[in-house]
Write a protein that holds these residues in place. Structure first.
Motif, PDB file in Angstrom:
ATOM      1  N   ALA A   2       0.837  -1.197   0.000  1.00 17.97           N
ATOM      2  CA  ALA A   2       0.000   0.000   0.000  1.00 17.97           C
ATOM      3  C   ALA A   2       0.872   1.247   0.000  1.00 17.97           C
ATOM      4  CB  ALA A   2      -0.914   0.006   1.220  1.00 17.97           C
ATOM      5  N   PHE A   3       0.278   2.329  -0.446  1.00 15.31           N
ATOM      6  CA  PHE A   3       0.911   3.632  -0.323  1.00 15.31           C
ATOM      7  C   PHE A   3       0.602   4.201   1.053  1.00 15.31           C
ATOM      8  CE2 PHE A   3       0.243   3.292  -4.991  1.00 15.31           C
ATOM      9  CZ  PHE A   3       1.574   3.305  -5.351  1.00 15.31           C
ATOM     10  N   GLU A   4       1.398   5.167   1.472  1.00 13.10           N
ATOM     11  CA  GLU A   4       1.231   5.764   2.786  1.00 13.10           C
ATOM     12  C   GLU A   4       0.957   7.258   2.672  1.00 13.10           C
ATOM     13  OE1 GLU A   4       4.740   4.924   4.988  1.00 13.10           O
ATOM     14  OE2 GLU A   4       4.288   2.779   5.218  1.00 13.10           O
ATOM     15  N   TYR A  35      -7.320  10.452  -0.457  1.00 16.52           N
ATOM     16  CA  TYR A  35      -6.778  10.049  -1.760  1.00 16.52           C
ATOM     17  C   TYR A  35      -5.917   8.789  -1.616  1.00 16.52           C
ATOM     18  CZ  TYR A  35      -8.129  14.785  -3.181  1.00 16.52           C
ATOM     19  OH  TYR A  35      -8.811  15.941  -3.438  1.00 16.52           O
ATOM     20  N   VAL A  36      -5.138   8.725  -0.530  1.00 19.47           N
ATOM     21  CA  VAL A  36      -4.311   7.550  -0.277  1.00 19.47           C
ATOM     22  C   VAL A  36      -5.186   6.318  -0.058  1.00 19.47           C
ATOM     23  CG1 VAL A  36      -2.623   6.515   1.290  1.00 19.47           C
ATOM     24  CG2 VAL A  36      -2.413   8.929   0.677  1.00 19.47           C
ATOM     25  N   ASP A  37      -6.190   6.464   0.793  1.00 17.13           N
ATOM     26  CA  ASP A  37      -7.062   5.326   1.111  1.00 17.13           C
ATOM     27  C   ASP A  37      -7.798   4.831  -0.133  1.00 17.13           C
ATOM     28  OD1 ASP A  37      -6.249   5.547   3.733  1.00 17.13           O
ATOM     29  OD2 ASP A  37      -8.068   6.567   4.424  1.00 17.13           O
ATOM     30  N   THR A  39      -6.923   5.159  -3.339  1.00 14.80           N
ATOM     31  CA  THR A  39      -5.984   4.506  -4.256  1.00 14.80           C
ATOM     32  C   THR A  39      -5.618   3.109  -3.756  1.00 14.80           C
ATOM     33  OG1 THR A  39      -5.081   6.648  -4.957  1.00 14.80           O
ATOM     34  CG2 THR A  39      -3.711   4.707  -5.349  1.00 14.80           C
ATOM     35  N   ASN A  40      -5.351   2.998  -2.461  1.00 21.45           N
ATOM     36  CA  ASN A  40      -4.980   1.696  -1.906  1.00 21.45           C
ATOM     37  C   ASN A  40      -6.096   0.666  -2.077  1.00 21.45           C
ATOM     38  OD1 ASN A  40      -2.396   2.387  -1.104  1.00 21.45           O
ATOM     39  ND2 ASN A  40      -3.017   3.018   0.942  1.00 21.45           N
ATOM     40  N   GLY A  41      -7.332   1.114  -2.073  1.00 19.64           N
ATOM     41  CA  GLY A  41      -8.449   0.203  -2.248  1.00 19.64           C
ATOM     42  C   GLY A  41      -8.512  -0.424  -3.625  1.00 19.64           C
ATOM     43  N   TRP A  42      -7.769   0.135  -4.573  1.00 20.73           N
ATOM     44  CA  TRP A  42      -7.775  -0.367  -5.951  1.00 20.73           C
ATOM     45  C   TRP A  42      -6.524  -1.173  -6.316  1.00 20.73           C
ATOM     46  CZ3 TRP A  42      -9.497   5.159  -7.364  1.00 20.73           C
ATOM     47  CH2 TRP A  42     -10.890   5.223  -7.481  1.00 20.73           C
ATOM     48  N   PHE A  69      -6.738   7.898 -11.676  1.00 20.31           N
ATOM     49  CA  PHE A  69      -5.869   9.038 -11.942  1.00 20.31           C
ATOM     50  C   PHE A  69      -6.123  10.162 -10.947  1.00 20.31           C
ATOM     51  CE2 PHE A  69      -4.927  13.138 -13.853  1.00 20.31           C
ATOM     52  CZ  PHE A  69      -3.605  12.965 -14.238  1.00 20.31           C
ATOM     53  N   ASN A  70      -7.386  10.504 -10.747  1.00 23.35           N
ATOM     54  CA  ASN A  70      -7.708  11.628  -9.867  1.00 23.35           C
ATOM     55  C   ASN A  70      -7.186  11.413  -8.456  1.00 23.35           C
ATOM     56  OD1 ASN A  70      -9.005  13.087 -11.868  1.00 23.35           O
ATOM     57  ND2 ASN A  70     -11.031  12.309 -11.356  1.00 23.35           N
ATOM     58  N   ASN A  71      -7.281  10.200  -7.949  1.00 27.42           N
ATOM     59  CA  ASN A  71      -6.845   9.946  -6.580  1.00 27.42           C
ATOM     60  C   ASN A  71      -5.335   9.764  -6.471  1.00 27.42           C
ATOM     61  OD1 ASN A  71      -9.284   9.514  -4.548  1.00 27.42           O
ATOM     62  ND2 ASN A  71      -9.932   8.824  -6.571  1.00 27.42           N
TER      63      ASN A  71
END
Length: 209
Positions: A2-4, A35-37, A39-42, A69-71
């Protein structure tokens, strides 16, 4: 994987009174985190495991995946924005940056006036940017989550967030006052100067942890 949410590069009270701790509680702690959350969900669903943040942004752009892209782009944009800021009076342009400013705009004040006009004149949400194209500085802006990292030959140096969530707590709807205050007092000129090496994009990138 995941990203942080990257930590702020300064204490959340360090830019007061230009930007308040409350603004950072919401802008960084809620908007950026969302935005992090998202993106991580995908990551698993969209086959993003192992990709860097910039890779994800570019993949989303290339495949026309607007939601991703947006997130993802907003993670990068905000990370770059935090690094673009520093406590008042703590930095100044390097000799190389100052020479580019003087040759391109006449003076630092003239550059800041142009950046402010770009920020205030940008319709609706987006970002005002100082970028390097070739050997010259350029002031521009992008709508919504759009970002210079997806454009060939555009090297990011500095950005100002002009989404309403960047200023609604401290400045209500007064974008001009927000732009004037941030640009006039809390630019991290050390960061802007460093980014003349063309590696600015990498300074807001991250690998999945």
């Amino acid at each position: 994987m995941a990203f942080e949410l990257p930590p702020l590069p300064f204490d959340k009270t360090a830019l007061e009174p230009v930007l308040s701790a409350e603004t950072f509680d919401f802008h960084h702690g809620k908007h950026h985190k969302a935005y992090v959350d998202k993106t991580n969900g995908w990551i698993d669903e969209k086959g993003l495991a192992g990709l860097s943040l910039i890779d994800v942004v570019k993949k989303a752009k290339d495949t026309g995946d607007k939601g991703l892209f947006n997130n993802a782009a907003q993670i990068w944009n905000h990370s770059f924005f935090w690094s673009s800021l520093a406590p008042e009076g703590s930095t100044k342009p390097s000799e190389k940056l100052q020479a580019l400013i003087d040759s391109g705009f006449g003076s630092t004040a003239a550059l800041l006036d142009k950046l402010a006009a770009e920020a205030v004149g940008h319709f609706a949400s987006g970002w005002a940017w100082l970028v390097l194209e070739g050997d010259a500085l350029k002031v521009t802006s992008y709508h919504d989550a759009d970002t210079p990292i997806v454009y060939e030959g555009v090297k990011p140096l500095f950005t100002l967030d002009v989404w309403e969530h960047a200023y609604y707590i401290d400045y209500r709807n007064a974008r001009p006052k927000f732009a004037e205050s941030v640009l006039g007092k809390v630019i991290n000129w050390d960061f802007v100067s460093q980014n003349l090496d063309g590696l600015g994009a990498s300074r807001a990138d991250q690998q999945q942890g």
